[in-house]
Scaffold this active site. Structure first.
Site, mmCIF file in Angstrom:
data_model
loop_
_atom_site.group_PDB
_atom_site.id
_atom_site.type_symbol
_atom_site.label_atom_id
_atom_site.label_comp_id
_atom_site.label_asym_id
_atom_site.label_seq_id
_atom_site.Cartn_x
_atom_site.Cartn_y
_atom_site.Cartn_z
ATOM 1 N N ASP A 91 -56.784 55.638 39.070
ATOM 2 C CA ASP A 91 -55.798 54.571 39.287
ATOM 3 C C ASP A 91 -55.664 53.705 38.035
ATOM 4 O O ASP A 91 -55.549 52.489 38.115
ATOM 5 C CB ASP A 91 -56.201 53.711 40.490
ATOM 6 C CG ASP A 91 -55.048 52.868 41.025
ATOM 7 O OD1 ASP A 91 -53.892 53.078 40.598
ATOM 8 O OD2 ASP A 91 -55.298 51.978 41.861
ATOM 9 N N ARG A 147 -51.874 47.116 35.852
ATOM 10 C CA ARG A 147 -52.267 46.144 36.878
ATOM 11 C C ARG A 147 -53.770 46.131 37.115
ATOM 12 O O ARG A 147 -54.327 45.160 37.644
ATOM 13 C CB ARG A 147 -51.537 46.447 38.195
ATOM 14 C CG ARG A 147 -51.933 47.772 38.813
ATOM 15 C CD ARG A 147 -51.191 48.105 40.092
ATOM 16 N NE ARG A 147 -51.563 49.428 40.568
ATOM 17 C CZ ARG A 147 -50.995 50.551 40.144
ATOM 18 N NH1 ARG A 147 -50.025 50.491 39.246
ATOM 19 N NH2 ARG A 147 -51.397 51.729 40.594
ATOM 20 N N ASN A 148 -54.449 47.222 36.725
ATOM 21 C CA ASN A 148 -55.887 47.353 36.950
ATOM 22 C C ASN A 148 -56.710 47.158 35.679
ATOM 23 O O ASN A 148 -57.863 47.591 35.603
ATOM 24 C CB ASN A 148 -56.197 48.720 37.572
ATOM 25 C CG ASN A 148 -55.665 48.816 38.985
ATOM 26 O OD1 ASN A 148 -55.558 47.811 39.681
ATOM 27 N ND2 ASN A 148 -55.308 50.021 39.407
ATOM 28 N N ASP A 166 -60.830 47.813 39.204
ATOM 29 C CA ASP A 166 -60.364 48.478 40.423
ATOM 30 C C ASP A 166 -60.758 49.951 40.462
ATOM 31 O O ASP A 166 -59.969 50.846 40.174
ATOM 32 C CB ASP A 166 -58.849 48.336 40.590
ATOM 33 C CG ASP A 166 -58.418 48.624 42.028
ATOM 34 O OD1 ASP A 166 -59.194 49.266 42.764
ATOM 35 O OD2 ASP A 166 -57.320 48.210 42.419
#
Length: 208
Positions: free
Chosen positions: A61, A65-66, A79
């Site tokens: 992932d 955003r992570n 994350d």
């Protein structure tokens, strides 16, 4: 968990005040500095992923955003909810919503998506694209109605790719295209990516 004052890389990219000079005039000295920050950030992400790959950890992932940024703009990969401690992982029945826009072709095969460090390499290429588009969502222009596995998978198998903007240094654009090679084993490893970056970043200012 360490407090990261600048929040996620995505929110940092989407803040117009951080890149106002780039968008106004890329020849401005301040614009060159802003672009160099982007290059530094993607280098840090590559180094972090090299470490994870050396420990046989598949993130699954990796996205802007992570990635968190501290007060000194040091990038922290976060994350790990989808991460697996394995050199390869086959996803048979997804139980969570998957980040389609960051996924490699081999991970999009229904019931038998295959993840490895090279699928993370693909995602890294998308992170670079996010950086130089200032946080745009991937494939939003190609699929304005939204993504699904089948359509995106065929789109990628037909050798369609995201278009890197002109402000991305040529050496980095070339590296990203290698990250998006259809056959996973033909993509560079994170170790190779970091080596190529180390060899190129010294001349990045001339390329910006």
């Amino acid at each position: 968990m360490e407090y990261c004052e600048n929040g996620s890389l995505l929110s940092y990219l989407q803040n117009p005040s951080n890149y106002c000079n780039v968008k106004a005039n890329r020849e401005n000295p301040e614009a060159v500095n802003e672009l160099q920050v982007l290059v530094d950030l993607v280098v840090q992400v590559a180094e972090g992923m090299k470490y994870l790959a050396s420990r046989d950890i598949i993130h699954r992932d990796l996205a802007a955003r992570n990635i968190l940024l501290d007060s000194n703009l040091v990038a922290k990969i976060s994350d790990f909810g989808l991460a697996r401690a394995s050199s390869q992982y086959v996803l048979q029945r997804p139980k969570v919503k998957l980040p389609l826009g960051w996924m490699a072709p081999e991970t999009l095969v229904p019931m038998e998506g295959r993840y490895s460090d090279r699928s993370d390499v693909w995602s890294f290429g998308v992170v670079v694209w996010e950086c130089f588009t200032f946080g745009q969502p991937p494939y939003s222009q190609q699929f304005p109605q939204g993504l699904n596995h089948e359509h995106l998978h065929q789109f990628l198998l037909d050798d369609n790719r995201l278009q890197l903007p002109a402000i991305c240094p040529q050496w980095l654009s070339s590296l990203v295209l290698d990250c998006w090679i259809t056959v996973a084993l033909n993509r560079p490893s994170f170790s190779q990516i970091v080596s190529r970056m180390d060899a190129s970043v010294g001349t990045a200012n001339n390329d910006l």
